[in-house]
Design a protein around this motif. Structure first.
Motif, PDB file in Angstrom:
ATOM      1  N   UNK A   1     -51.675 -43.374 -31.417  1.00 53.23           N
ATOM      2  CA  UNK A   1     -50.542 -41.999 -30.303  1.00 53.23           C
ATOM      3  C   UNK A   1     -51.276 -42.081 -29.776  1.00 53.23           C
TER       4      UNK A   1
ATOM      5  N   UNK B   1     -51.616 -41.019 -24.657  1.00 55.11           N
ATOM      6  CA  UNK B   1     -50.890 -40.448 -23.306  1.00 55.11           C
ATOM      7  C   UNK B   1     -49.576 -41.110 -23.217  1.00 55.11           C
ATOM      8  N   UNK B   2     -48.533 -40.757 -22.989  1.00 51.88           N
ATOM      9  CA  UNK B   2     -47.694 -42.025 -22.749  1.00 51.88           C
ATOM     10  C   UNK B   2     -47.500 -42.160 -21.144  1.00 51.88           C
TER      11      UNK B   2
ATOM     12  N   UNK C   1     -51.627 -55.199 -33.466  1.00 51.81           N
ATOM     13  CA  UNK C   1     -51.216 -56.005 -34.900  1.00 51.81           C
ATOM     14  C   UNK C   1     -52.642 -56.418 -35.174  1.00 51.81           C
TER      15      UNK C   1
ATOM     16  N   UNK D   1     -40.344 -49.204 -23.414  1.00 51.84           N
ATOM     17  CA  UNK D   1     -40.580 -48.478 -24.967  1.00 51.84           C
ATOM     18  C   UNK D   1     -42.200 -48.568 -24.112  1.00 51.84           C
ATOM     19  N   UNK D   2     -43.084 -46.976 -25.470  1.00 48.95           N
ATOM     20  CA  UNK D   2     -44.711 -47.708 -24.824  1.00 48.95           C
ATOM     21  C   UNK D   2     -45.100 -48.166 -25.313  1.00 48.95           C
ATOM     22  N   UNK D   3     -45.833 -48.932 -25.145  1.00 51.18           N
ATOM     23  CA  UNK D   3     -46.794 -50.093 -26.120  1.00 51.18           C
ATOM     24  C   UNK D   3     -47.981 -48.575 -27.234  1.00 51.18           C
ATOM     25  N   UNK D   4     -47.134 -48.407 -28.107  1.00 54.07           N
ATOM     26  CA  UNK D   4     -48.539 -47.758 -28.839  1.00 54.07           C
ATOM     27  C   UNK D   4     -48.232 -48.463 -30.393  1.00 54.07           C
ATOM     28  N   UNK D   5     -48.961 -50.181 -30.990  1.00 51.43           N
ATOM     29  CA  UNK D   5     -49.442 -50.485 -31.597  1.00 51.43           C
ATOM     30  C   UNK D   5     -50.316 -51.782 -31.220  1.00 51.43           C
TER      31      UNK D   5
ATOM     32  N   UNK E   1     -51.122 -40.485 -42.034  1.00 52.86           N
ATOM     33  CA  UNK E   1     -50.703 -39.123 -41.331  1.00 52.86           C
ATOM     34  C   UNK E   1     -51.010 -37.260 -42.651  1.00 52.86           C
TER      35      UNK E   1
ATOM     36  N   UNK F   1     -72.356 -34.676 -15.319  1.00 55.56           N
ATOM     37  CA  UNK F   1     -71.075 -34.708 -15.621  1.00 55.56           C
ATOM     38  C   UNK F   1     -71.287 -36.132 -14.805  1.00 55.56           C
TER      39      UNK F   1
ATOM     40  N   UNK G   1     -49.945 -48.158 -35.537  1.00 60.57           N
ATOM     41  CA  UNK G   1     -49.235 -47.657 -34.804  1.00 60.57           C
ATOM     42  C   UNK G   1     -50.859 -46.418 -34.702  1.00 60.57           C
TER      43      UNK G   1
END
Lengths: 337, 337
Positions: free
Chosen positions: A163, A165-166, A178, A172-176, A337, A89, A161
DNA sequence: TTGGGTCATGAATCCGGCA
DNA sequence: TTGCCGGATTCATGACCCA
């Protein structure tokens, strides 16, 4: 008069995009090499500069592509590396995979614009282009595309969109990401298959799984709705897609940076192409598009100028054609989903 | 040299945006009228042209706004009407609420740009602007805003995802709007309160409701994570928001077109302003922003040039301040005919 | 009080008919 | 031929009523 009020992007040197040399005229154009070809010849991976290669393809085949998916670099001004696991590893090594550094935004847009013009030449009248970008570049790319394809050919802004790790940031967390879709020709019915999503919870609770139908009173006015006997297929798919990023331990993961989930490409290919159609990916990278195309029975052409990309995609495509090795993922379309 | 390679939008007559007359110099500027003022003077609604009013406010108060929310028309080239229920269902009438027709996209961008420049003047150094648009206009507006605010002040593209009835279209259903957030000054810590979302179902299943903590081996390499005793507040809020449109029968609904859900404004105000801060809405419409601001203890200024908007917002704000009448009194049949 | 069943109607979009 | 207008389509969801 009307023309003069068109709203377009401007910068010095932009004319380069549209004034490009015509295909086949450049003496210096390096011949792209075929890095991989499927057993039945239905798909191939080309090693070379994608601009030169696209122009060569246009000269040779003309309009033949039903769906082009472009996943260009996102103007990060960094070099991106591929991770390769060593025997132990600790021995994980990194190799440069692609260079995303630019003198300025204009240079980036010029390069992308030239390629988009070349891709457009290859599209069938009922074909589409999908360009994958992030929310910092998407706006410039959209305005550029309106000029190249015409704003009446803009079809969708798809939001992917995911998900992750924040991070700790006062924002606002960028989670998208385009995806911009354009049609080649607004007067032609596009290639299209409707996919469906599950009904909303509130709808299920109120109406169950049967179709609703409006009921009109004799006066012609709207009365209450009723359900029918027929089961609904669900709701036609929207333009916001909830699809997880590839988990660090997923089977799908190749170690190539910028790798996109197969589920994302499955949706695009299923809705925007039919089996037998030709799918093009000029930024093939780890080969996700090609791999999904092969699985779904689409013909495909991929192009990449990076050795690591070619090696990764080749490995992936060969694994698909070797029946003893299980293919990635399932062919079952995954509802959101 | 560098300047010449900046990428900006171009059209004939654009200079109008930046060369605007300075506040207070125009003789013809109509004095905005105060249409409503809260009992304690913490909030007011102004009736008049928003450009003239914004300039007058800047001259009078200077930098004072923590959060400006703009919900301009979306370049639909239509007149939008407010619905007003009659005594009987047949008597539903429609009144023109606002006119969203433009000679061209350039005219639209000029009008919006002038207002954005004026809004920027009013912002505190730690203030933000949020502009609500749809996926057809967002890209042009973003490029324009990069020029007005600077692209280093771009903070977020927020995607508002909603659910609505489906339409029969050979395309992905359009089910999102876009909100662009800019900061006034990139060197200043912005006003910010972190909000949290519920955990994803998959996370709940694996980790339960307790905080995760990364665990590192002695070598410094990452080992598996563990849970802690502490309950997590959830995931910090992302930039894709799942909020329903206002249901046709919801109390909240006023009949004004383009009305936005209170849940959307609540999130914005809670994360981007503190109690006591001043919130500005130059396209006040049905008064959602003002109503939420009042409920959350923010000071507010709203502006609108439409009589129907002023009447709707006034009714809504008065209902909030009259304890004997339930909030959202708008659903109560209006006494006027 | 909570919970399930019923009702009304929409910042949509396509298509066909008529000017 | 092109362009505008009205009808048809059929999911989402809070309010309300009643047990």
């Amino acid at each position: 008069m009307r023309e003069a009020r068109e709203v377009t992007l401007g910068w010095r040197g932009k004319e380069r995009i549209f004034g490009a040399e015509k295909p086949g005229l450049s003496k210096a154009m390096p011949e792209p090499k075929v890095a991989y070809c499927t057993y039945d010849g239905s798909g191939e991976l080309l090693y070379g500069d994608n601009l030169a290669t696209l122009r060569a393809l246009a000269a040779k085949y003309g309009e033949s592509v039903t769906l082009a998916y472009l996943d260009p670099p996102f103007l990060t001004n960094r070099v991106h590396h591929a991770k390769k696991k060593g025997k132990t590893l600790d021995e994980t090594t990194e190799l440069p995979a692609f260079d995303d550094r630019w003198t300025d935004r204009a240079a980036y847009l010029e390069a992308l614009g030239e390629r988009l013009v070349a891709v457009r030449e290859l599209l069938l009248p009922h074909g589409s282009v999908v360009i994958h970008v992030d929310p910092k570049t998407s706006h410039y790319v959209k305005v550029l595309c309106d000029e190249i394809f015409g704003d009446d050919c803009f079809a969708s802004e798809i939001v992917w969109r995911y998900r992750r790790w924040p991070s700790k940031t006062p924002n606002f967390q960028r989670v998208h990401d385009v995806l911009l879709r354009y049609r080649k020709d607004a007067r032609h019915a596009p290639r299209w298959n409707t996919l469906y999503e599950p009904l909303a919870a509130s709808t299920l609770a109120t109406w169950g799984v049967n179709k609703q139908r409006a009921v009109y009173a004799e006066s012609g006015r709207r009365a209450r709705s009723s359900t029918t006997r027929e089961a609904t297929a669900g709701v036609p798919m929207g333009d916001v897609w909830d699809i997880g990023v590839i988990a660090p331990v997923a089977r799908e993961r190749t170690g190539y940076p910028s790798q996109k989930p197969e589920a994302l490409l499955e949706r695009l290919l299923q809705s925007l192409s039919d089996p037998g159609d030709l799918v093009l990916d000029p930024y093939a990278g780890s080969g996700t598009t090609l791999s999904v195309a092969a699985r779904l029975g689409r013909r495909f052409v991929g192009i990449d100028a990076s050795e690591v990309a070619i090696a990764t995609a080749t490995r992936r495509l060969s694994a698909l054609e070797t029946p003893s090795v299980p293919a990635y993922g399932s062919a079952v379309p995954s509802p959101s989903r």
